[in-house]
Design an enzyme around this catalytic site. Sequence first.
Site, short mmCIF file in Angstrom:
data_model
loop_
_atom_site.label_atom_id
_atom_site.label_comp_id
_atom_site.label_asym_id
_atom_site.label_seq_id
_atom_site.Cartn_x
_atom_site.Cartn_y
_atom_site.Cartn_z
N ARG A 1 73.93 3.60 -7.51
CA ARG A 1 72.59 3.93 -7.03
C ARG A 1 72.40 3.59 -5.55
NH1 ARG A 1 68.81 1.99 -12.16
NH2 ARG A 1 69.56 3.55 -13.65
N ARG B 1 66.33 3.85 -3.88
CA ARG B 1 65.05 3.17 -3.78
C ARG B 1 64.99 1.99 -2.82
NH1 ARG B 1 64.67 2.01 -10.12
NH2 ARG B 1 66.82 1.33 -9.74
N ARG C 1 60.32 9.79 -0.21
CA ARG C 1 59.54 9.79 -1.45
C ARG C 1 58.04 9.86 -1.19
NH1 ARG C 1 61.03 8.38 -6.48
NH2 ARG C 1 58.93 9.18 -6.83
N ASP D 1 70.46 13.39 -11.18
CA ASP D 1 70.09 12.60 -12.35
C ASP D 1 70.98 13.00 -13.50
OD1 ASP D 1 67.81 10.68 -13.34
OD2 ASP D 1 68.09 12.15 -14.95
N TYR E 1 68.35 10.33 -25.11
CA TYR E 1 67.09 10.82 -24.56
C TYR E 1 66.61 12.09 -25.27
CZ TYR E 1 67.72 7.46 -20.80
OH TYR E 1 67.86 6.30 -20.10
#
Length: 350
Positions: free
Chosen positions: A35, A39, A48, A84, A159
Amino acid sequence: MTGTAAARISPETRTLFDRALDREPTPRRPLWINRQAGRYLPEYRKLRERYGFKELAGSAELAAEVTLQPIRRFPLDAAIIFADIMSPLPALGIEFDFAPGPVVAEPIRSAAAVDALPEADSKSVAPEVIEAIALVRRELPAHTALLGFCGAPWTLAAYLVEGRGVKDFPRLRAFAAEQPRALERLLERLSRLMAAYLIRQGQAGVSAIQVFDSWAGLLSRASWERLVRPHLESMLHAVGEAGISRILFVNNAPHLVEAYAGLPAEGLAVDWRIDLRALQERHGDRRAVQGNIDPAILTAGPEPTRAAAESLLDQVRARGHIVNLGHGVLPNTPVESVEALVQAVHREAQ
């Protein structure tokens, strides 16, 4: 690396990462971070403010920009394409959103729902990801590897059946007991789709791929052998036959490590719960190992990060070791901690 995989990358273009994955001697260990595109970076947070996550992942141009952001800031040895694990599922007619994790509009909870899934043409699977790979490849420095990835069939099924991420995925486990043949058909479909998706990523220019299995640890070893192994193995085999190097990451499953260590992959990536040196002693003659600093340590600042990196470098043999975290970098990680990690790894070449 298999012979076909080695043939795909010419000696002139093989990076430090490629050589370490092949367990060749290298002047220092390569480093990248799960990752790393995202973020914790100020430049990502600025994007974002203008775009939602789904919009970023769904645009080849924006995904390429996010992929390159950490490479511009740090001398990392590999970029991983920004996407993703759910990105390929629209090819099966699956609608989903993020809140903040994946939320599936119509969960799959019957044999009829499994049988209604269409057979996807490989060219229809996440074309924005394939385009983003080509864009990044053109801008990426020659010495930097580019990684593709996908979610493992079991993790995607989690999921799709549960509908969203919840503690212990009880509907998924009930579905496995109530409708085992339907689950098997779903996993077969996902295995074929992910194999085609990863092969397309290889054709577009990635150096290797990583398979993320986030939820295998929900199962006992006996259940994992029966439900998960055949589909994960067939997918990895198909990707290897296409000449693409593979890293397998299984999260929070220390009871399964000896089982999945035997699957066809050039590299084994593990979380911080696993003794990486012990894994290397058992399997390092055949597999590269990747990891496995606790991501939480980086949130404590540069000095704890530097100490953890130096300890890892001391404990784990250099040959065939790719330095990484034991999971994704946390959003509140100071940029200075990543800088300290890079400095510690790069000192090995001095």
